[in-house]
Design a protein around this motif. Structure first.
Motif, PDB file in Angstrom:
ATOM      1  N   ARG A 210       0.837  -1.209   0.000  1.00 37.01           N
ATOM      2  CA  ARG A 210       0.000   0.000   0.000  1.00 37.01           C
ATOM      3  C   ARG A 210       0.867   1.253   0.000  1.00 37.01           C
ATOM      4  NH1 ARG A 210      -4.191   0.010   4.637  1.00 37.01           N
ATOM      5  NH2 ARG A 210      -2.268  -0.073   5.855  1.00 37.01           N
ATOM      6  N   GLN A 211       1.957   1.224   0.745  1.00 41.83           N
ATOM      7  CA  GLN A 211       2.859   2.372   0.804  1.00 41.83           C
ATOM      8  C   GLN A 211       3.442   2.677  -0.581  1.00 41.83           C
ATOM      9  OE1 GLN A 211       5.271   0.594   3.773  1.00 41.83           O
ATOM     10  NE2 GLN A 211       3.864   1.114   5.444  1.00 41.83           N
ATOM     11  N   ARG A 212       3.797   1.646  -1.337  1.00 42.92           N
ATOM     12  CA  ARG A 212       4.317   1.869  -2.692  1.00 42.92           C
ATOM     13  C   ARG A 212       3.236   2.435  -3.610  1.00 42.92           C
ATOM     14  NH1 ARG A 212       8.593  -3.133  -3.903  1.00 42.92           N
ATOM     15  NH2 ARG A 212       9.736  -2.915  -1.928  1.00 42.92           N
ATOM     16  N   ARG A 213       2.008   1.966  -3.432  1.00 38.84           N
ATOM     17  CA  ARG A 213       0.919   2.535  -4.247  1.00 38.84           C
ATOM     18  C   ARG A 213       0.749   4.010  -3.956  1.00 38.84           C
ATOM     19  NH1 ARG A 213      -4.115   4.273  -3.534  1.00 38.84           N
ATOM     20  NH2 ARG A 213      -4.286   3.560  -1.367  1.00 38.84           N
ATOM     21  N   ILE A 214       0.813   4.378  -2.678  1.00 39.92           N
ATOM     22  CA  ILE A 214       0.636   5.777  -2.296  1.00 39.92           C
ATOM     23  C   ILE A 214       1.718   6.644  -2.923  1.00 39.92           C
ATOM     24  CG2 ILE A 214       0.791   7.368  -0.325  1.00 39.92           C
ATOM     25  CD1 ILE A 214      -0.668   5.212   1.339  1.00 39.92           C
ATOM     26  N   VAL A 215       2.975   6.209  -2.826  1.00 37.07           N
ATOM     27  CA  VAL A 215       4.067   6.981  -3.409  1.00 37.07           C
ATOM     28  C   VAL A 215       3.906   7.076  -4.924  1.00 37.07           C
ATOM     29  CG1 VAL A 215       6.557   7.058  -3.793  1.00 37.07           C
ATOM     30  CG2 VAL A 215       5.661   6.477  -1.531  1.00 37.07           C
ATOM     31  N   SER A 216       3.516   5.985  -5.568  1.00 43.32           N
ATOM     32  CA  SER A 216       3.290   6.010  -7.014  1.00 43.32           C
ATOM     33  C   SER A 216       2.193   6.994  -7.386  1.00 43.32           C
ATOM     34  CB  SER A 216       2.926   4.608  -7.507  1.00 43.32           C
ATOM     35  OG  SER A 216       3.967   3.699  -7.298  1.00 43.32           O
ATOM     36  N   ASP A 217       1.143   7.035  -6.589  1.00 39.20           N
ATOM     37  CA  ASP A 217       0.018   7.932  -6.863  1.00 39.20           C
ATOM     38  C   ASP A 217       0.441   9.398  -6.853  1.00 39.20           C
ATOM     39  OD1 ASP A 217      -1.775   5.848  -7.101  1.00 39.20           O
ATOM     40  OD2 ASP A 217      -2.536   6.013  -5.047  1.00 39.20           O
ATOM     41  N   ILE A 218       1.286   9.776  -5.918  1.00 33.89           N
ATOM     42  CA  ILE A 218       1.573  11.205  -5.733  1.00 33.89           C
ATOM     43  C   ILE A 218       2.871  11.664  -6.405  1.00 33.89           C
ATOM     44  CG2 ILE A 218       0.182  11.488  -3.654  1.00 33.89           C
ATOM     45  CD1 ILE A 218       3.957  11.184  -3.371  1.00 33.89           C
ATOM     46  N   TRP A 219       3.635  10.723  -6.978  1.00 34.74           N
ATOM     47  CA  TRP A 219       4.950  11.099  -7.519  1.00 34.74           C
ATOM     48  C   TRP A 219       4.842  12.154  -8.621  1.00 34.74           C
ATOM     49  CZ3 TRP A 219       9.536  10.598  -5.519  1.00 34.74           C
ATOM     50  CH2 TRP A 219      10.662  10.830  -6.325  1.00 34.74           C
ATOM     51  N   SER A 220       3.843  12.035  -9.466  1.00 34.36           N
ATOM     52  CA  SER A 220       3.706  12.992 -10.572  1.00 34.36           C
ATOM     53  C   SER A 220       3.374  14.391 -10.085  1.00 34.36           C
ATOM     54  CB  SER A 220       2.621  12.525 -11.553  1.00 34.36           C
ATOM     55  OG  SER A 220       1.353  12.484 -10.916  1.00 34.36           O
ATOM     56  N   CYS A 233       5.966   4.750  11.434  1.00 30.41           N
ATOM     57  CA  CYS A 233       6.185   4.502  12.861  1.00 30.41           C
ATOM     58  C   CYS A 233       6.369   3.004  13.062  1.00 30.41           C
ATOM     59  CB  CYS A 233       5.041   5.058  13.708  1.00 30.41           C
ATOM     60  SG  CYS A 233       3.416   4.430  13.283  1.00 30.41           S
ATOM     61  N   THR A 234       7.266   2.423  12.278  1.00 32.18           N
ATOM     62  CA  THR A 234       7.500   0.986  12.357  1.00 32.18           C
ATOM     63  C   THR A 234       8.984   0.697  12.214  1.00 32.18           C
ATOM     64  OG1 THR A 234       6.458  -1.095  11.664  1.00 32.18           O
ATOM     65  CG2 THR A 234       7.296   0.328   9.913  1.00 32.18           C
ATOM     66  N   TYR A 235       9.412  -0.526  12.549  1.00 34.57           N
ATOM     67  CA  TYR A 235      10.826  -0.871  12.591  1.00 34.57           C
ATOM     68  C   TYR A 235      11.312  -1.680  11.394  1.00 34.57           C
ATOM     69  CZ  TYR A 235      10.030   0.149  17.559  1.00 34.57           C
ATOM     70  OH  TYR A 235       9.668   0.741  18.743  1.00 34.57           O
ATOM     71  N   ASN A 236      10.467  -2.520  10.814  1.00 31.69           N
ATOM     72  CA  ASN A 236      10.942  -3.502   9.842  1.00 31.69           C
ATOM     73  C   ASN A 236      11.455  -2.835   8.564  1.00 31.69           C
ATOM     74  OD1 ASN A 236       8.731  -3.659   7.573  1.00 31.69           O
ATOM     75  ND2 ASN A 236       7.582  -3.580   9.505  1.00 31.69           N
ATOM     76  N   THR A 237      12.376  -3.494   7.888  1.00 35.21           N
ATOM     77  CA  THR A 237      12.980  -2.921   6.677  1.00 35.21           C
ATOM     78  C   THR A 237      12.053  -2.995   5.474  1.00 35.21           C
ATOM     79  OG1 THR A 237      14.044  -5.035   6.137  1.00 35.21           O
ATOM     80  CG2 THR A 237      15.317  -3.454   7.449  1.00 35.21           C
ATOM     81  N   LYS A 238      11.066  -3.900   5.484  1.00 32.62           N
ATOM     82  CA  LYS A 238      10.155  -3.998   4.338  1.00 32.62           C
ATOM     83  C   LYS A 238       9.397  -2.686   4.118  1.00 32.62           C
ATOM     84  CE  LYS A 238       9.200  -8.977   4.165  1.00 32.62           C
ATOM     85  NZ  LYS A 238       9.554  -9.127   2.737  1.00 32.62           N
ATOM     86  N   GLU A 239       8.920  -2.095   5.218  1.00 36.85           N
ATOM     87  CA  GLU A 239       8.171  -0.843   5.117  1.00 36.85           C
ATOM     88  C   GLU A 239       9.081   0.378   5.134  1.00 36.85           C
ATOM     89  OE1 GLU A 239       4.372  -0.812   7.476  1.00 36.85           O
ATOM     90  OE2 GLU A 239       5.315  -2.572   8.396  1.00 36.85           O
ATOM     91  N   ASP A 240      10.341   0.173   5.466  1.00 30.71           N
ATOM     92  CA  ASP A 240      11.262   1.295   5.622  1.00 30.71           C
ATOM     93  C   ASP A 240      12.331   1.280   4.521  1.00 30.71           C
ATOM     94  OD1 ASP A 240       9.768   2.058   7.811  1.00 30.71           O
ATOM     95  OD2 ASP A 240      11.120   1.180   9.277  1.00 30.71           O
ATOM     96  N   GLU A 241      13.498   0.729   4.793  1.00 31.21           N
ATOM     97  CA  GLU A 241      14.602   0.803   3.818  1.00 31.21           C
ATOM     98  C   GLU A 241      14.273   0.170   2.470  1.00 31.21           C
ATOM     99  OE1 GLU A 241      16.856   0.995   7.801  1.00 31.21           O
ATOM    100  OE2 GLU A 241      15.040   0.021   7.007  1.00 31.21           O
ATOM    101  N   ASN A 243      11.457  -0.006   0.958  1.00 29.45           N
ATOM    102  CA  ASN A 243      10.622   0.920   0.191  1.00 29.45           C
ATOM    103  C   ASN A 243      11.422   2.124  -0.301  1.00 29.45           C
ATOM    104  OD1 ASN A 243       8.219  -0.431   0.042  1.00 29.45           O
ATOM    105  ND2 ASN A 243       7.213   0.687   1.700  1.00 29.45           N
ATOM    106  N   ILE A 244      12.379   2.599   0.503  1.00 28.88           N
ATOM    107  CA  ILE A 244      13.222   3.705   0.048  1.00 28.88           C
ATOM    108  C   ILE A 244      14.072   3.260  -1.142  1.00 28.88           C
ATOM    109  CG2 ILE A 244      15.067   5.296   0.720  1.00 28.88           C
ATOM    110  CD1 ILE A 244      12.246   5.782   1.975  1.00 28.88           C
ATOM    111  N   ARG A 245      14.617   2.070  -1.066  1.00 24.47           N
ATOM    112  CA  ARG A 245      15.379   1.533  -2.198  1.00 24.47           C
ATOM    113  C   ARG A 245      14.496   1.419  -3.435  1.00 24.47           C
ATOM    114  NH1 ARG A 245      17.989  -4.220  -1.203  1.00 24.47           N
ATOM    115  NH2 ARG A 245      15.772  -4.774  -1.166  1.00 24.47           N
ATOM    116  N   TRP A 246      13.259   0.989  -3.228  1.00 24.27           N
ATOM    117  CA  TRP A 246      12.332   0.862  -4.365  1.00 24.27           C
ATOM    118  C   TRP A 246      12.029   2.223  -4.982  1.00 24.27           C
ATOM    119  CZ3 TRP A 246       7.363   2.844  -4.953  1.00 24.27           C
ATOM    120  CH2 TRP A 246       6.657   2.393  -6.067  1.00 24.27           C
ATOM    121  N   ILE A 247      11.808   3.253  -4.181  1.00 25.40           N
ATOM    122  CA  ILE A 247      11.554   4.604  -4.712  1.00 25.40           C
ATOM    123  C   ILE A 247      12.760   5.086  -5.517  1.00 25.40           C
ATOM    124  CG2 ILE A 247      11.087   7.012  -4.099  1.00 25.40           C
ATOM    125  CD1 ILE A 247       9.694   5.941  -1.552  1.00 25.40           C
TER     126      ILE A 247
END
Length: 480
Positions: A210-220, A233-241, A243-247
């Motif tokens: 969902r986080q990737r969808r949100i970023v994709s939606d607003i990037w333009s 407000c979470t610790y795991n790398t899936k939602e954090d690093e 996703n940053i690498r994916w962006i």
């Protein structure tokens, strides 16, 4: 606190045994309480800003920790927008904004903004002359967001109620976008026991997608060269690093360093094999809850073929309303700098909005569901021009327009409960601005034997009793 076994295994693998054990112990400690002060409302001479606090939040210019939790519901200065109760770690957003926005006015979007902590903070940090668009997708939460921003008092704010995909048409529109994305809430375990019961590996997977969808939606809608602040407000790398690498890989974004001090005890990137700047708050290291932030810049050359332009003028439509030119002139006279604002009429309501951003407001209104924009000045009832509560809370009201009446603590609480108020015999008839410790609380209409209470019904204190012990902020610090 009994942590989910899958969370314990994942986080132990991420941090190592020693660090994980310290984290688990910290999650059983008492949660720190922190507030952020509204410098626009606190008089420099009468308030010793951090007296009575347990120390400054080091990464925030106006944040402080409290020795104990205040009785916020029964603190008039809380209702007057003099401070905001905000988790300390999340105040780190200030550092990214100050470092990369600079002094040039900016148009900023806080995409997932309710209840308003980061929005009120951003509005205080942004350069003068900036515009903040604060959005919340859930309708009732967008009303809470609007209330908190109204109390904060800055006129350069638009509140919207939209899904992230609705922003896609606003191409190259924003200089800054803050995406404090919905997450699995691991950093809130100590604050919210429900977050523990709702956590699962499956929910983590739902969140990072969902986080990737949100970023994709607003990037333009982010301008080339614009700043994206991503936080959770979470610790795991899936939602954090991850996703940053994916962006970075998906959109060619540059991951930016944020200046930090070693004594803040912020943990960096935990993603093995890919070292880029990222900032994680762990409650056993930094005094606060779990938080993650990364700052990214959109490539300068990443401009769309169809650039944002103001909508062409359609000619003024004749609007039928119950507001006369004379009433508009009176309302305009209430403003501190009337030439800086455009007044608009919606039915019998008069609103002021910064002239510099009228084209942007027009585009927002065409694409989005706008809850409020600028400052509500007045409602017209017949020949009567009733000043709005938003005007009392705002930074745009002239000090010499309405007579002021200082009230006691007991009167202030009665007012905030929307009870009838009796003013002193010397108080003038008509609309009077009540103040508590010289801070505006709101308007009443004094008719002599009583004063009609104009506080918003939906914002009133609903509790009919006072706690035995009351802790409030005051000019001397924290008072009992």
């Amino acid at each position: 606190m009994e942590l989910p076994a899958s969370f314990a295994d994942r986080t132990r693998s991420l941090l190592g045994d020693e660090e994980y054990n310290k984290l688990a112990d910290a999650l059983n400690d008492e949660q720190p309480v922190s507030i952020r002060l509204n410098e626009a409302k606190l008089p420099d001479a009468s308030f010793s800003l951090f007296h009575g606090c347990a120390g400054r939040v080091p990464w925030s210019s106006t944040g402080c920790y409290l020795d104990r939790r205040l009785t916020f519901t029964f603190d008039p200065l809380f209702h007057a927008g003099c401070y905001y109760v905000q988790e300390a770690s999340s105040m780190f957003v200030e550092q990214a904004l100050k470092q990369y926005v600079g002094e040039t006015p900016a148009v900023m979007l806080d995409l997932c903004a309710a209840p308003g902590g980061k929005s009120t903070h951003a509005r205080s940090v942004l350069p003068a002359g900036s515009l903040l668009v604060a959005n919340e997708v859930i309708r009732n939460r967008s009303q809470i967001l609007a209330e908190n921003l109204t109390k904060w008092g800055h006129p350069g704010v638009v509140v919207t109620n939209n899904d992230s995909v609705d922003f896609a048409d606003l191409e190259d529109f924003f200089d800054v976008i803050l995406t404090d994305v919905p997450c699995s809430g691991e950093g809130m375990f100590r604050k919210d026991p429900v977050a523990v019961s709702e956590w699962s590996p499956e929910n983590v997977d739902i969140c990072w997608q969902r986080q990737r969808r949100i970023v994709s939606d607003i990037w333009s809608s982010l301008k080339p060269g614009g700043l994206l602040i991503y936080s959770t407000c979470t610790y795991n790398t899936k939602e954090d690093e991850e996703n940053i690498r994916w962006i970075r890989d998906e959109f060619g974004a540059e991951i930016l360093p944020v200046n930090v001090s070693d004594d803040w005890n912020i943990t960096g990137n935990l993603l093995a094999g890919d070292d880029f700047p990222a900032y994680r708050f762990l409650p056993h290291r930094a005094k606060g809850e779990g938080f993650f932030l990364a700052a990214l810049r959109k490539p300068e050359a990443d401009s769309l073929q169809t650039r944002y332009k103001s909508a062409p003028a359609q000619g003024k439509k004749k609007v039928v309303s119950g507001v006369s030119k004379e009433q508009l002139a009176v309302a305009r006279g209430w403003l501190l700098s009337p030439d800086d604002y455009e007044l608009s009429v919606n039915g019998t309501n008069i609103t002021a909005f910064p002239k510099d951003y009228l084209p942007e407001l027009s585009s927002l209104q065409q694409s989005l569901r706008v809850i409020q924009a600028g400052v509500a000045l007045a409602e017209v009832k017949g020949k009567d021009l009733i000043p709005s509560h938003a005007l009392a809370m705002s930074q745009v009201l002239r000090d010499d327009i309405f007579p002021r009446e200082e009230v006691s603590y007991e009167q202030a609480i009665a007012y905030l409960r929307k009870e009838a108020i009796v003013l002193s015999a010397e108080a003038p008839r008509g609309y009077v601005l009540l103040t508590y410790t010289n801070i505006p609380l709101g308007f009443v209409k004094n008719i002599g034997n009583r004063a009609n209470n104009l506080y918003p019904q939906e914002w009133r204190i609903r509790s009919g009793y006072l706690p035995e012990e009351i802790l409030i902020l005051s000019a001397a610090g924290i008072n009992l």
